[in-house]
Design a protein around this motif. Structure first.
Motif, PDB file in Angstrom:
ATOM      1  N   ILE A  25       8.195   9.085  25.323  1.00  0.00           N
ATOM      2  CA  ILE A  25       7.677   9.906  23.700  1.00  0.00           C
ATOM      3  C   ILE A  25       7.626   9.160  22.549  1.00  0.00           C
ATOM      4  O   ILE A  25       8.543   8.104  22.781  1.00  0.00           O
ATOM      5  CB  ILE A  25       8.975  11.031  24.372  1.00  0.00           C
ATOM      6  CG1 ILE A  25      10.196  10.574  23.386  1.00  0.00           C
ATOM      7  CG2 ILE A  25       8.622  12.164  24.907  1.00  0.00           C
ATOM      8  CD1 ILE A  25      11.699  11.545  23.975  1.00  0.00           C
ATOM      9  N   ALA A  26       7.624   9.883  21.333  1.00  0.00           N
ATOM     10  CA  ALA A  26       7.647   9.256  20.218  1.00  0.00           C
ATOM     11  C   ALA A  26       8.650   9.955  19.374  1.00  0.00           C
ATOM     12  O   ALA A  26       8.939  11.263  18.361  1.00  0.00           O
ATOM     13  CB  ALA A  26       6.159   9.684  19.469  1.00  0.00           C
ATOM     14  N   ASP A  27       9.165   8.664  18.600  1.00  0.00           N
ATOM     15  CA  ASP A  27      10.434   9.362  18.319  1.00  0.00           C
ATOM     16  C   ASP A  27      10.592   9.179  16.440  1.00  0.00           C
ATOM     17  O   ASP A  27      10.230   8.209  15.812  1.00  0.00           O
ATOM     18  CB  ASP A  27      12.054   8.309  18.363  1.00  0.00           C
ATOM     19  CG  ASP A  27      13.112   8.926  17.714  1.00  0.00           C
ATOM     20  OD1 ASP A  27      13.019  10.278  17.141  1.00  0.00           O
ATOM     21  OD2 ASP A  27      14.412   8.476  17.687  1.00  0.00           O
ATOM     22  N   ASP A  28       9.933  10.530  16.375  1.00  0.00           N
ATOM     23  CA  ASP A  28       9.807  10.572  14.713  1.00  0.00           C
ATOM     24  C   ASP A  28      10.519  10.412  13.814  1.00  0.00           C
ATOM     25  O   ASP A  28      10.355   9.697  12.759  1.00  0.00           O
ATOM     26  CB  ASP A  28       8.925  11.855  14.796  1.00  0.00           C
ATOM     27  CG  ASP A  28       8.229  12.705  14.894  1.00  0.00           C
ATOM     28  OD1 ASP A  28       6.909  11.716  15.913  1.00  0.00           O
ATOM     29  OD2 ASP A  28       7.606  13.819  15.645  1.00  0.00           O
ATOM     30  N   SER A  29      11.566  10.040  14.307  1.00  0.00           N
ATOM     31  CA  SER A  29      12.562   9.720  13.278  1.00  0.00           C
ATOM     32  C   SER A  29      12.806   8.450  13.290  1.00  0.00           C
ATOM     33  O   SER A  29      13.220   7.667  12.064  1.00  0.00           O
ATOM     34  CB  SER A  29      13.938   9.857  13.579  1.00  0.00           C
ATOM     35  OG  SER A  29      14.460   9.641  15.384  1.00  0.00           O
ATOM     36  N   CYS A  30      11.717   7.664  14.628  1.00  0.00           N
ATOM     37  CA  CYS A  30      11.781   6.339  13.590  1.00  0.00           C
ATOM     38  C   CYS A  30      10.208   5.535  14.397  1.00  0.00           C
ATOM     39  O   CYS A  30       9.935   5.376  14.504  1.00  0.00           O
ATOM     40  CB  CYS A  30      12.793   5.174  15.178  1.00  0.00           C
ATOM     41  SG  CYS A  30      14.407   5.609  15.754  1.00  0.00           S
ATOM     42  N   ALA A  31      10.233   6.168  13.015  1.00  0.00           N
ATOM     43  CA  ALA A  31       8.200   6.007  12.740  1.00  0.00           C
ATOM     44  C   ALA A  31       6.783   5.931  13.981  1.00  0.00           C
ATOM     45  O   ALA A  31       6.720   5.301  14.510  1.00  0.00           O
ATOM     46  CB  ALA A  31       8.355   4.719  12.242  1.00  0.00           C
ATOM     47  N   GLY A  32       7.526   7.223  14.400  1.00  0.00           N
ATOM     48  CA  GLY A  32       6.485   7.030  16.033  1.00  0.00           C
ATOM     49  C   GLY A  32       7.740   6.278  16.906  1.00  0.00           C
ATOM     50  O   GLY A  32       6.519   5.956  18.215  1.00  0.00           O
ATOM     51  N   LYS A  33       8.747   5.919  17.431  1.00  0.00           N
ATOM     52  CA  LYS A  33       8.523   4.380  18.073  1.00  0.00           C
ATOM     53  C   LYS A  33       8.486   4.924  19.443  1.00  0.00           C
ATOM     54  O   LYS A  33       9.374   6.302  19.492  1.00  0.00           O
ATOM     55  CB  LYS A  33       9.776   4.011  17.949  1.00  0.00           C
ATOM     56  CG  LYS A  33      10.276   2.153  18.905  1.00  0.00           C
ATOM     57  CD  LYS A  33      11.898   2.232  18.067  1.00  0.00           C
ATOM     58  CE  LYS A  33      12.701   0.907  18.924  1.00  0.00           C
ATOM     59  NZ  LYS A  33      13.500   0.024  18.956  1.00  0.00           N
ATOM     60  N   LEU A  34       8.454   4.245  20.452  1.00  0.00           N
ATOM     61  CA  LEU A  34       8.245   4.460  22.003  1.00  0.00           C
ATOM     62  C   LEU A  34       9.715   4.897  22.710  1.00  0.00           C
ATOM     63  O   LEU A  34      10.310   3.812  22.165  1.00  0.00           O
ATOM     64  CB  LEU A  34       7.409   3.888  22.538  1.00  0.00           C
ATOM     65  CG  LEU A  34       5.697   3.892  22.808  1.00  0.00           C
ATOM     66  CD1 LEU A  34       5.022   3.193  23.402  1.00  0.00           C
ATOM     67  CD2 LEU A  34       5.621   6.099  22.809  1.00  0.00           C
ATOM     68  N   VAL A  35      10.007   5.922  23.337  1.00  0.00           N
ATOM     69  CA  VAL A  35      11.686   5.232  23.875  1.00  0.00           C
ATOM     70  C   VAL A  35      11.125   6.070  24.856  1.00  0.00           C
ATOM     71  O   VAL A  35      10.745   6.836  25.355  1.00  0.00           O
ATOM     72  CB  VAL A  35      12.555   6.191  22.885  1.00  0.00           C
ATOM     73  CG1 VAL A  35      12.441   5.605  21.827  1.00  0.00           C
ATOM     74  CG2 VAL A  35      11.761   7.456  22.929  1.00  0.00           C
ATOM     75  N   ILE A  36      11.861   5.693  25.787  1.00  0.00           N
ATOM     76  CA  ILE A  36      12.745   6.369  27.297  1.00  0.00           C
ATOM     77  C   ILE A  36      13.594   7.223  26.877  1.00  0.00           C
ATOM     78  O   ILE A  36      14.253   6.667  28.083  1.00  0.00           O
ATOM     79  CB  ILE A  36      12.207   5.257  28.021  1.00  0.00           C
ATOM     80  CG1 ILE A  36      11.251   4.736  28.309  1.00  0.00           C
ATOM     81  CG2 ILE A  36      12.834   6.064  29.782  1.00  0.00           C
ATOM     82  CD1 ILE A  36      11.371   2.893  29.413  1.00  0.00           C
ATOM     83  N   PRO A  37      13.545   8.812  26.948  1.00  0.00           N
ATOM     84  CA  PRO A  37      15.205   9.166  27.193  1.00  0.00           C
ATOM     85  C   PRO A  37      15.857   9.656  27.928  1.00  0.00           C
ATOM     86  O   PRO A  37      17.366   9.649  28.122  1.00  0.00           O
ATOM     87  CB  PRO A  37      14.816  10.273  26.628  1.00  0.00           C
ATOM     88  CG  PRO A  37      13.036  10.657  27.292  1.00  0.00           C
ATOM     89  CD  PRO A  37      12.851   9.061  27.187  1.00  0.00           C
ATOM     90  N   GLU A  38      15.234   8.721  28.972  1.00  0.00           N
ATOM     91  CA  GLU A  38      16.377   8.729  30.901  1.00  0.00           C
ATOM     92  C   GLU A  38      17.387   7.047  30.365  1.00  0.00           C
ATOM     93  O   GLU A  38      17.901   7.502  31.318  1.00  0.00           O
ATOM     94  CB  GLU A  38      15.506   9.067  31.574  1.00  0.00           C
ATOM     95  CG  GLU A  38      15.063  10.373  32.020  1.00  0.00           C
ATOM     96  CD  GLU A  38      13.371  10.482  31.165  1.00  0.00           C
ATOM     97  OE1 GLU A  38      13.319  11.925  31.050  1.00  0.00           O
ATOM     98  OE2 GLU A  38      13.140   9.428  30.587  1.00  0.00           O
TER      99      GLU A  38
END
Length: 341
Positions: A25-38
């Protein structure tokens, strides 16, 4: 016969976890930085999406170490993806003091496309280009690490790069066809012809293999080591299987020694002190009592394995070796849950 065998090899070569173990997912709070939530979010980890020359978008993670002595490009095994491998990547970076880039093959995890031999070659090339262009890694700083089926793309890339720091082959295969049965020659329809590429690798090569591997016989690793131009002391883990070598204390100890030795060798203009004679390595290495390899707090068991855990459950201790078989056993072969390597 050849066509049948080729189709079997291709069908059983890839087992991406289904469903994938993670989301992207793209984290909108970090300028769309990609993250793996798991997986735990870390400041020292970049989640990347890379475009390959074959048009697929593959997912990769780059783990940074503040005092890194080298960079490890890790090609994982057959039935794992980044969500499962993440704890191991973080632990290896910490223990070895290296930066580490791990990636998912096309069709694995959240990577697009389908897993094929040619796609995996394009996948590792994209990861390599990322290290060069985005992180400024030079070949002299790079160690390629291939586990099981990951030895295929690893040796393909290593055979084309003359100035690598080193290569690690973890439970490697001679070729796809040779996992099915002991072929005497390389056929055109074979996949991952490691036996023909290992001789073109010009850097130190460490081979790690379990002597009780029921999926890829230890003879694969031993023959590849014999064919190496620049041999490093191998690690034959007595009683080790295909998916549990990281649990042996000697595993991380020997790997750390390799990273340190080839680093010093590079600094002293190619000292050959790490070279060994084949006669001195005829006996399996014995497991030590220090440097036990542990993965954080209660990681899932599969994070330490590159095999489908169902395979291990389906095996019996007295079951004869079935990783090699001829084409007259096709029906029995298909009834199995799958040959995973």
């Amino acid at each position: 016969m050849g066509g049948v065998t080729s189709s079997i090899a291709a069908k059983f070569a890839f087992f991406p976890p289904s469903p994938p173990s993670y989301r992207l997912i793209a984290d909108d709070s970090c300028a769309g930085k990609l993250v793996i939530p798991e997986v735990p979010r870390r400041d020292d980890v970049d989640v990347l999406k890379l475009r390959t020359r074959r048009g697929n978008d593959i997912v990769a993670v780059h783990v940074k170490h503040p005092r890194a002595s080298a960079t490890l490009l890790y090609s994982h095994g057959n039935a794992a993806d980044l969500g499962q491998m993440f704890p191991l990547f973080v632990e290896l970076s910490l223990r070895l003091r290296v930066n580490l880039l791990g990636y998912d093959y096309s069709g694995y995890g959240q990577s697009t496309g389908k897993p094929t031999e040619c796609n995996t070659y394009a996948d590792i090339d994209a990861a390599y280009q990322c290290l060069k262009e985005q992180y400024g890694v030079k070949d002299e700083q790079l160690i390629l690490y291939g586990q099981s089926v990951g030895s295929g793309p690893t040796l393909d890339l290593a055979s084309r790069l003359p100035n690598l720091r080193g290569v690690v082959l973890h439970s490697p295969i001679l070729s796809g066809l040779r996992v099915l049965y002991p072929a005497k020659r390389t056929y055109w329809f074979d996949i991952y012809k490691n036996i023909d590429k290992i001789g073109m690798v010009n850097c130190p090569v460490l081979v790690i293999h379990g002597t009780a591997d029921e999926v890829v016989d230890c003879s694969h690793g031993k023959q590849l080591w014999e064919l190496c131009k620049e041999k490093y002391e191998p690690l034959w883990l007595s009683g080790g299987g295909h998916s549990n070598l990281e649990l042996y204390p000697e595993f991380i100890k020997h790997l750390k020694k390799f990273v340190i030795t080839i680093g010093k060798s590079k600094a002293t203009n190619g000292s050959k002190k790490h070279m060994v004679d084949s006669d001195s390595q005829s006996k399996p290495s014995e497991v030590g009592t220090s440097d036990t390899f542990e993965l954080g707090a209660d990681p899932p068991e599969v994070s330490r394995n590159s095999l489908d855990s169902r395979l291990e459950k389906s095996k019996k201790s007295n079951k004869p070796e079935k990783s090699r078989m001829s084409t007259d056993h096709v029906d029995r072969f298909r009834r199995r849950k799958g040959l995973v390597w």
